[in-house]
Design a protein around this motif. Structure first.
Motif, PDB file in Angstrom:
ATOM      1  N   SER A  19       9.321  51.029  53.430  1.00  0.00           N
ATOM      2  CA  SER A  19       9.663  52.366  52.917  1.00  0.00           C
ATOM      3  C   SER A  19      10.817  52.231  51.960  1.00  0.00           C
ATOM      4  N   ASP A  20      10.787  53.320  51.028  1.00  0.00           N
ATOM      5  CA  ASP A  20      11.984  53.686  50.280  1.00  0.00           C
ATOM      6  C   ASP A  20      13.463  53.642  51.031  1.00  0.00           C
ATOM      7  N   ASP A  21      13.040  54.483  52.072  1.00  0.00           N
ATOM      8  CA  ASP A  21      14.253  54.694  53.146  1.00  0.00           C
ATOM      9  C   ASP A  21      14.866  53.278  53.700  1.00  0.00           C
ATOM     10  N   PHE A  23      14.833  50.469  51.785  1.00  0.00           N
ATOM     11  CA  PHE A  23      15.598  49.816  51.049  1.00  0.00           C
ATOM     12  C   PHE A  23      17.091  50.697  50.788  1.00  0.00           C
ATOM     13  N   LYS A  24      17.031  51.876  50.863  1.00  0.00           N
ATOM     14  CA  LYS A  24      18.354  52.518  51.104  1.00  0.00           C
ATOM     15  C   LYS A  24      19.006  52.408  51.995  1.00  0.00           C
ATOM     16  N   LYS A  27      21.062  49.312  50.946  1.00  0.00           N
ATOM     17  CA  LYS A  27      22.106  49.730  50.140  1.00  0.00           C
ATOM     18  C   LYS A  27      23.265  50.480  51.066  1.00  0.00           C
ATOM     19  N   GLU A  85       8.448  40.865  44.618  1.00  0.00           N
ATOM     20  CA  GLU A  85       8.136  42.307  44.906  1.00  0.00           C
ATOM     21  C   GLU A  85       9.509  42.881  45.638  1.00  0.00           C
ATOM     22  N   LYS A  89      12.057  46.040  44.220  1.00  0.00           N
ATOM     23  CA  LYS A  89      12.215  47.058  45.170  1.00  0.00           C
ATOM     24  C   LYS A  89      13.872  47.196  45.531  1.00  0.00           C
ATOM     25  N   LYS A  92      15.670  48.520  42.401  1.00  0.00           N
ATOM     26  CA  LYS A  92      15.315  49.994  42.029  1.00  0.00           C
ATOM     27  C   LYS A  92      16.079  50.701  43.069  1.00  0.00           C
ATOM     28  N   HIS A  93      16.724  50.327  43.935  1.00  0.00           N
ATOM     29  CA  HIS A  93      17.561  51.038  44.804  1.00  0.00           C
ATOM     30  C   HIS A  93      19.023  50.655  44.752  1.00  0.00           C
ATOM     31  N   HIS A 238       9.615  51.005  58.310  1.00  0.00           N
ATOM     32  CA  HIS A 238       9.069  52.302  57.789  1.00  0.00           C
ATOM     33  C   HIS A 238      10.187  53.405  57.667  1.00  0.00           C
ATOM     34  N   ASN A 240      14.628  54.380  57.279  1.00  0.00           N
ATOM     35  CA  ASN A 240      16.008  54.189  57.121  1.00  0.00           C
ATOM     36  C   ASN A 240      16.609  53.364  58.322  1.00  0.00           C
TER      37      ASN A 240
END
Length: 260
Positions: A19-21, A23-24, A27, A85, A89, A92-93, A238, A240
């Motif tokens: 999920s985006d979370d 990858f956050k 960071k 990939e 991603k 992107k973050h 799935h 953060n």
């Protein structure tokens, strides 16, 4: 000052659904001063591509027997499709990432594990930790495809991603390893266990609390504790992985030297 290195192994079954979370969270780890190193698998995509190309393959004791034809597909999928990939991603973050295979810079060197039975499945004998440290010193997050060069520099070997992550963590003397899966951690009676010992894990396997695909994950985690790692965690891809400054999942720690 000792680098706070953390090795993160992303299983093949989770790569597509990170999920985006998640990858956050990578960071956030950087912002906390940690230096992540990512190792990934890609089994489901390899299987899908082998089927599409009508290339026969078989599993032997949980490892994919790797003929030269299968190796071509393994390298194409892992080092091309999946690796890039993940790099995209991450960037992107806001995470500066650098995708490499274990063959690049002789990062991973291996010998055949059992050539007659497994073909080009390798066993790591050397990790070029200097090469990795150079990337890390540039501020990059290495994203590593578990392909290794032969000791002769010519052969190419397929490496189990869990094994690769453990070898890399040991070479870097990383104190922490995350095994990223499609569940939040180890569950007992539908409740997330925040911390367990290796002894408890053995009991959970015997009583059926831990079943299926979690079993090899747990075995790999326990093997990692025999190296430099002091803390192993099984976490979900799935969500953060960092909440309130702490990694969320199931922690596996040796009881020796643990401050209560």
């Amino acid at each position: 000052m000792m680098e706070e290195l953390i090795v993160i192994k992303c299983g093949g079954s989770t790569v597509e659904s990170l999920s985006d979370d998640f990858f956050k969270g990578i960071k956030a780890l950087q912002q906390q001063g940690k230096k992540p190193v990512i190792v990934h698998g890609g089994g489901p995509r390899i299987k899908k591509m082998l089927t599409a190309l009508h290339i026969q393959s078989e599993m032997v004791n949980g490892l994919r027997k790797t003929t030269p034809e299968v190796m071509t597909v393994v390298e194409m999928v892992l080092s091309g499709n999946v690796n890039k990939e993940l790099v995209r991603k991450l960037q992107k973050h806001g995470v500066y990432a650098f995708g490499v295979t274990g063959c690049d810079g002789l990062l991973l060197q291996a010998k055949a594990k059992d050539l007659p039975a497994l073909g080009l499945v390798g066993e790591i004998v050397k990790v070029n930790d200097t090469f990795l440290h150079n990337m890390i010193d540039l501020g990059a997050v290495p994203v590593i495809s578990p392909i290794a060069a032969g000791m002769d520099g010519e052969d190419c070997y397929n490496i189990n991603a869990d094994t690769a992550a453990s070898a890399i963590a040991n070479a870097l003397e990383a104190k922490q390893i995350l095994f990223v899966t499609d569940v939040p951690g180890i569950l007992k009676d539908n409740q997330l266990l925040s911390e367990v010992t290796p002894k408890e894990l053995v009991n959970f396997i015997h009583d059926g609390t831990i079943t299926g695909g979690m079993i090899p994950k747990v075995h790999a985690a326990m093997e990692s504790l025999q190296g430099e790692a002091e803390e192993i965690m099984i976490v979900s891809g799935h969500a953060n992985i960092v909440g309130d400054g702490h990694i969320i999942g199931t922690k596996i720690r040796n009881t020796v030297g643990v401050i209560q």
